[in-house]
Write an enzyme that holds these catalytic residues in place. Sequence first.
Site, short mmCIF file in Angstrom:
data_model
loop_
_atom_site.label_atom_id
_atom_site.label_comp_id
_atom_site.label_asym_id
_atom_site.label_seq_id
_atom_site.Cartn_x
_atom_site.Cartn_y
_atom_site.Cartn_z
N ASP A 63 -62.56 46.11 -8.93
CA ASP A 63 -62.81 45.43 -7.65
C ASP A 63 -61.54 45.67 -6.84
O ASP A 63 -60.46 45.22 -7.21
CB ASP A 63 -63.02 43.94 -7.92
CG ASP A 63 -63.23 43.14 -6.65
OD1 ASP A 63 -62.79 43.60 -5.57
OD2 ASP A 63 -63.80 42.05 -6.73
N VAL A 64 -61.67 46.40 -5.73
CA VAL A 64 -60.46 46.80 -5.00
C VAL A 64 -59.70 45.61 -4.41
O VAL A 64 -58.52 45.75 -4.07
CB VAL A 64 -60.75 47.84 -3.87
CG1 VAL A 64 -61.19 49.17 -4.47
CG2 VAL A 64 -61.75 47.31 -2.86
N ASN A 90 -62.82 53.87 0.79
CA ASN A 90 -64.20 53.82 1.31
C ASN A 90 -64.89 52.49 1.03
O ASN A 90 -65.78 52.10 1.78
CB ASN A 90 -64.99 54.98 0.67
CG ASN A 90 -66.48 54.80 0.85
OD1 ASN A 90 -67.04 55.08 1.91
ND2 ASN A 90 -67.16 54.30 -0.19
N SER A 142 -65.15 52.53 10.98
CA SER A 142 -66.53 52.47 11.52
C SER A 142 -66.49 52.52 13.04
O SER A 142 -65.52 52.04 13.66
CB SER A 142 -67.19 51.17 11.09
OG SER A 142 -68.42 51.00 11.78
N TYR A 155 -66.32 42.05 10.37
CA TYR A 155 -66.34 43.48 10.02
C TYR A 155 -65.64 44.32 11.10
O TYR A 155 -64.84 45.21 10.78
CB TYR A 155 -67.79 43.89 9.85
CG TYR A 155 -68.04 45.32 9.42
CD1 TYR A 155 -67.80 45.73 8.11
CD2 TYR A 155 -68.56 46.26 10.31
CE1 TYR A 155 -68.06 47.05 7.71
CE2 TYR A 155 -68.83 47.57 9.93
CZ TYR A 155 -68.58 47.95 8.62
OH TYR A 155 -68.84 49.24 8.23
N ALA A 157 -63.32 43.35 13.16
CA ALA A 157 -61.87 43.09 13.10
C ALA A 157 -61.25 43.87 11.94
O ALA A 157 -60.17 44.47 12.08
CB ALA A 157 -61.62 41.60 12.93
N ALA A 158 -61.93 43.88 10.80
CA ALA A 158 -61.39 44.61 9.64
C ALA A 158 -61.36 46.11 9.93
O ALA A 158 -60.36 46.79 9.64
CB ALA A 158 -62.25 44.33 8.40
N LYS A 159 -62.45 46.63 10.52
CA LYS A 159 -62.52 48.08 10.72
C LYS A 159 -61.54 48.55 11.80
O LYS A 159 -61.00 49.65 11.71
CB LYS A 159 -63.96 48.49 11.05
CG LYS A 159 -64.91 48.36 9.85
CD LYS A 159 -64.42 49.17 8.66
CE LYS A 159 -65.39 49.25 7.52
NZ LYS A 159 -64.83 49.91 6.33
P1 NAP Z 1 -72.92 50.78 0.67
O1 NAP Z 1 -74.04 51.73 0.50
O2 NAP Z 1 -73.21 49.32 0.85
O3 NAP Z 1 -71.89 50.98 -0.52
C1 NAP Z 1 -70.73 50.21 -0.58
C2 NAP Z 1 -69.85 50.73 -1.66
O4 NAP Z 1 -68.65 49.97 -1.67
C3 NAP Z 1 -70.49 50.62 -3.03
O5 NAP Z 1 -70.19 51.77 -3.76
C4 NAP Z 1 -69.79 49.40 -3.64
O6 NAP Z 1 -69.62 49.47 -5.03
C5 NAP Z 1 -68.42 49.51 -2.98
N1 NAP Z 1 -67.72 48.23 -2.99
C6 NAP Z 1 -68.03 47.11 -2.28
N2 NAP Z 1 -67.15 46.14 -2.57
C7 NAP Z 1 -66.27 46.67 -3.47
C8 NAP Z 1 -65.14 46.16 -4.14
N3 NAP Z 1 -64.72 44.90 -3.96
N4 NAP Z 1 -64.48 46.97 -4.99
C9 NAP Z 1 -64.89 48.24 -5.20
N5 NAP Z 1 -65.97 48.78 -4.59
C10 NAP Z 1 -66.64 47.99 -3.74
O7 NAP Z 1 -72.04 51.16 1.94
P2 NAP Z 1 -71.84 52.55 2.70
O8 NAP Z 1 -72.77 52.55 3.85
O9 NAP Z 1 -71.83 53.67 1.76
O10 NAP Z 1 -70.38 52.29 3.30
C11 NAP Z 1 -69.23 52.91 2.77
C12 NAP Z 1 -68.09 52.71 3.76
O11 NAP Z 1 -68.45 53.27 5.01
C13 NAP Z 1 -67.79 51.24 4.03
O12 NAP Z 1 -66.40 51.07 4.19
C14 NAP Z 1 -68.50 50.98 5.33
O13 NAP Z 1 -67.91 49.92 6.04
C15 NAP Z 1 -68.34 52.30 6.03
N6 NAP Z 1 -69.32 52.57 7.07
C16 NAP Z 1 -70.65 52.55 6.81
C17 NAP Z 1 -71.55 52.81 7.83
C18 NAP Z 1 -73.04 52.83 7.63
O14 NAP Z 1 -73.76 52.82 8.63
N7 NAP Z 1 -73.56 52.89 6.42
C19 NAP Z 1 -71.08 53.08 9.12
C20 NAP Z 1 -69.70 53.09 9.34
C21 NAP Z 1 -68.83 52.84 8.30
P3 NAP Z 1 -70.62 48.72 -6.10
O15 NAP Z 1 -72.00 49.17 -5.76
O16 NAP Z 1 -70.14 49.19 -7.43
O17 NAP Z 1 -70.41 47.25 -5.90
#
Ligand code: NAP
Length: 247
Positions: A63-64, A90, A142, A155, A157-159
């Site tokens: 867990d990061v 990521n 993001s 979200y 604010a974090a991004k």
């Molecule tokens: P996702 O499908 O919901 O996957 C999230 C990933 O993050 C999963 O592999 C999950 O691991 C991991 N994760 C969550 N909490 C964690 C923790 N505490 N420690 C370690 N791993 C953790 O999301 P995604 O769409 O691929 O997003 C990936 C990144 O891109 C994120 O930072 C998101 O904010 C960013 N992003 C996404 C979008 C979008 O539209 N999808 C757009 C812009 C930016 P587990 O499954 O093992 O829990």
Amino acid sequence: MSMEGRTCVITGSARGIGRGIAEHLGREGANVVINYRSSEGEAHDVVETIESAGGNAVVAQADVSDRDEVTHMREICHEAFGPADVLVNNAGITADEQFTEMTREEWDRVMDVNLGGMFNSTQEFFDDIWNAEDGRLINISSVVGKQGNFGQANYAAAKSGMFGFTRTIALELAQGGSTANCVAPGFTRTDMVEGVPDKVLDRIVAGIPLERLAEVEDIAAVVRFLASEESAYVTGEVIDVNGGMDL
Ligand code: NAP
């Protein structure tokens, strides 16, 4: 194989964008650390996919947001492949709520993973990236960090916090020759957008000049460039990968 011999740690890489990045870098010859928090089966699937394409990968549960677990992830990386050349922060979560209804717990949870996780992983791997001399820190932010989004004050604010962090680390790495950059994806087809109602998605797509959501491969291709030696003179930047959303 432009990534041959480079060791890459990708947080949250069992699913979604992280998985796409891991598989892409693995295909290009990188040694890949697949980090997961809860998706154990999927993490092993990613390793299998990379190994069957002739690459090397290992899983690291962490867990990061928990520093001790991130320390353990670094130990797994060092044992399997030695120091990391590339860290991709990521792992990310959302906890959406209109601001007046947002609880402090929802605020903290999003900060702990998106920013706290980036802090923990970057500090653990900072020396590796510095010592690599052509090391790479890549933070997945993001479009929401730039534009804001209704119901996502935490979200957003974090991004956008990732932008200032990345510019600062870029300065602190520069003398050693390594770089730090952000990638800011637009709406990407993963589990994260799975819950968004079709009507809302249609409205989002209507505002994207390229008229589609991003696929994980669109994001992975840009990360691959930033992770490679070819991007040596790019640092402190935010690279938008959003189909022209802000045009
Ligand atoms: P996702 O499908 O919901 O996957 C999230 C990933 O993050 C999963 O592999 C999950 O691991 C991991 N994760 C969550 N909490 C964690 C923790 N505490 N420690 C370690 N791993 C953790 O999301 P995604 O769409 O691929 O997003 C990936 C990144 O891109 C994120 O930072 C998101 O904010 C960013 N992003 C996404 C979008 C979008 O539209 N999808 C757009 C812009 C930016 P587990 O499954 O093992 O829990």
